[in-house]
Design an enzyme around this catalytic site. Structure first.
Site, short mmCIF file in Angstrom:
data_model
loop_
_atom_site.label_atom_id
_atom_site.label_comp_id
_atom_site.label_asym_id
_atom_site.label_seq_id
_atom_site.Cartn_x
_atom_site.Cartn_y
_atom_site.Cartn_z
N HIS A 58 -8.53 35.16 -40.20
CA HIS A 58 -9.59 34.32 -40.00
C HIS A 58 -8.91 33.04 -39.31
O HIS A 58 -9.29 31.99 -40.07
CB HIS A 58 -10.49 34.11 -41.13
CG HIS A 58 -11.77 33.75 -40.87
ND1 HIS A 58 -12.25 33.26 -39.77
CD2 HIS A 58 -12.81 33.39 -41.56
CE1 HIS A 58 -13.32 33.14 -39.61
NE2 HIS A 58 -13.96 33.04 -40.86
N ARG B 57 -21.61 30.50 -41.89
CA ARG B 57 -20.81 29.47 -41.36
C ARG B 57 -20.35 29.55 -40.02
O ARG B 57 -20.41 29.17 -38.82
CB ARG B 57 -19.52 28.69 -42.48
CG ARG B 57 -20.39 27.90 -43.34
CD ARG B 57 -19.30 27.88 -44.60
NE ARG B 57 -19.58 29.24 -45.32
CZ ARG B 57 -20.33 29.42 -46.24
NH1 ARG B 57 -21.46 28.59 -46.30
NH2 ARG B 57 -20.79 30.66 -46.48
N THR B 58 -19.29 30.46 -40.16
CA THR B 58 -18.57 31.26 -39.02
C THR B 58 -19.62 31.40 -37.58
O THR B 58 -19.55 30.78 -36.50
CB THR B 58 -17.71 32.37 -39.05
OG1 THR B 58 -16.99 32.07 -40.25
CG2 THR B 58 -16.73 32.66 -37.81
N LYS C 121 -25.30 54.14 -34.05
CA LYS C 121 -25.55 55.61 -33.27
C LYS C 121 -24.28 56.27 -33.16
O LYS C 121 -24.07 57.44 -32.68
CB LYS C 121 -25.89 55.35 -31.91
CG LYS C 121 -27.48 54.66 -31.78
CD LYS C 121 -27.75 54.60 -30.47
CE LYS C 121 -28.99 53.70 -30.35
NZ LYS C 121 -29.57 53.58 -28.78
N ARG D 13 -16.53 39.47 -35.32
CA ARG D 13 -16.27 39.65 -36.72
C ARG D 13 -16.44 41.25 -36.87
O ARG D 13 -17.40 41.82 -36.63
CB ARG D 13 -17.01 38.81 -37.58
CG ARG D 13 -16.82 39.23 -38.98
CD ARG D 13 -17.66 38.36 -39.83
NE ARG D 13 -16.81 37.44 -40.10
CZ ARG D 13 -16.92 36.08 -40.82
NH1 ARG D 13 -18.09 36.50 -41.72
NH2 ARG D 13 -16.32 35.07 -41.10
#
Ligand code: NCD
Length: 342
Positions: free
Chosen positions: A143, A58-59, A88, A110
């Site tokens: 959030h 969703r986000t 890496k 995120r």
């Protein structure tokens, strides 16, 4: 100075009032072709980078879509932990230095670490390229855009945000959406909370301290059945299984490292026993007030009995996820200072 969206404590009640008026206007515009056409001009030519180190449906999709509705160009990196130079060994700070040096208008981040969004915003500021950073979930931290969606849905469905009994259920230790939502709701007079969780997943102590400091009443229990009938909002969440064994210290961490899967199995069994008392069954949901609502930030696992609960008038979690688009459109306009245009 760039506008960043890092944590819920940055919002005031008066900001939210004006912001929700904007969301309501956007919702109307976004429902018609003519409205969409006018929205598509607002941020034309601006660029957003969606940089996601953790899973998201969703986000990620709704930020991308909100940006495109506003005419922005979007660059996506999903699963950045694997498909970016992080694999890496590059540090988050070097990656952010590079990305902000490219001068996008917004970076939506995120990341698995609590506090990463704040650090990333400071790196963008230090580069002086004017990039705005939006926290789309920083580990077990916050959030904030999800909390604005949740709060808007409460406002839309109940018509007010004060004098509410909010029952927050599930993994309150690791569930970042609950943290951000509690900070927002604590701004409103007469709000009181009941936290329902297995004892091992009780609400973060820093948030309980914040409530005490602001004289917001709260109680905690491990049994949803004792409080559900008195709730105005039941905010359900899943157990964050993927976070349960990360960063465990002391004896638990030692045992886990020695015999990971056996420990995990025992822990899950123990948690499931408690989680049964936190489950919203159809029978329990039937005892809710007719005007109350059930929210869930999703994904929904087995903490709600489905499909029966889906059919109840109180179950509004799909309306809540729909609100992701207008709320995120409003947020993008806000961070770029275009919220006054509408
Ligand atoms: C939440 C998250 O990522 O914190 N999902 C979302 O963005 N709606 C909730 C979760 O993962 O449980």
């Amino acid at each position: 100075m760039s506008r960043h969206i890092i944590e819920s404590q940055q919002f005031s009640q008066s900001f939210i009032t004006t912001f929700f008026e904007l969301v309501a206007r956007i919702k109307k515009l976004n429902a018609t072709d003519a409205g969409r056409a006018s929205l598509s001009l607002l941020l034309a030519g601006k660029i957003l980078i969606n940089f996601f180190y953790e899973e998201s449906t969703r986000t990620r999709v709704s930020f991308n879509m909100a940006a495109q509705i506003l005419g922005m160009k979007v660059i996506e990196t999903t699963n950045a932990a694997i498909f970016s130079s992080a694999a890496k060994g590059e540090s988050l700070s070097d990656t952010l230095r590079v990305l902000s040096g490219y001068r996008p208008d917004i970076i939506v981040l995120r990341h698995k670490d609590e506090g990463s969004a704040k650090r990333a915003a400071a790196i963008c500021d230090a580069r002086g390229t004017g990039v705005s950073l939006i926290n789309a979930g920083d580990g077990t931290g916050q959030h904030p855009s999800q909390a604005l969606i949740d709060l808007y849905t409460i406002y839309e469905k109940l018509g007010h945000l004060d004098n509410l009994h909010i029952v927050v259920v599930g993994d309150l230790l690791f569930g970042r959406t609950t943290h951000s939502l509690v900070y927002l709701l604590s701004l409103y007079p007469g709000v009181r909370f009941t936290f329902v969780s297995p004892p091992q997943l009780a609400m973060k102590s820093g948030i309980l301290e914040h409530l005490d400091e602001h004289k917001v009443p709260w109680t905690a229990t491990d049994d949803l059945s004792t409080v559900v009938g008195d709730a105005d909002v039941v905010y359900m969440t899943r157990t964050q299984w993927e976070r349960l064994f990360v960063g465990m210290q002391g004896l638990a961490g030692f045992l886990y490292s020695m015999s990971g899967s056996a420990y995990r199995f025992l822990k899950r069994r123990e948690l499931r026993k408690y989680s049964a008392k936190c489950r919203l069954t159809d029978t329990l949901a039937q005892t809710m007030k007719p005007g109350a609502i059930i929210l869930h930030p999703m994904p929904i696992l087995d903490e709600i009995e489905r499909p029966p609960v889906d059919t109840l008038q109180q179950a509004v979690y799909f309306d809540q996820s729909d609100n992701g688009i207008p709320v995120r459109i409003a947020l993008l306009l806000h961070v770029l200072g275009h919220d006054i245009q509408l």
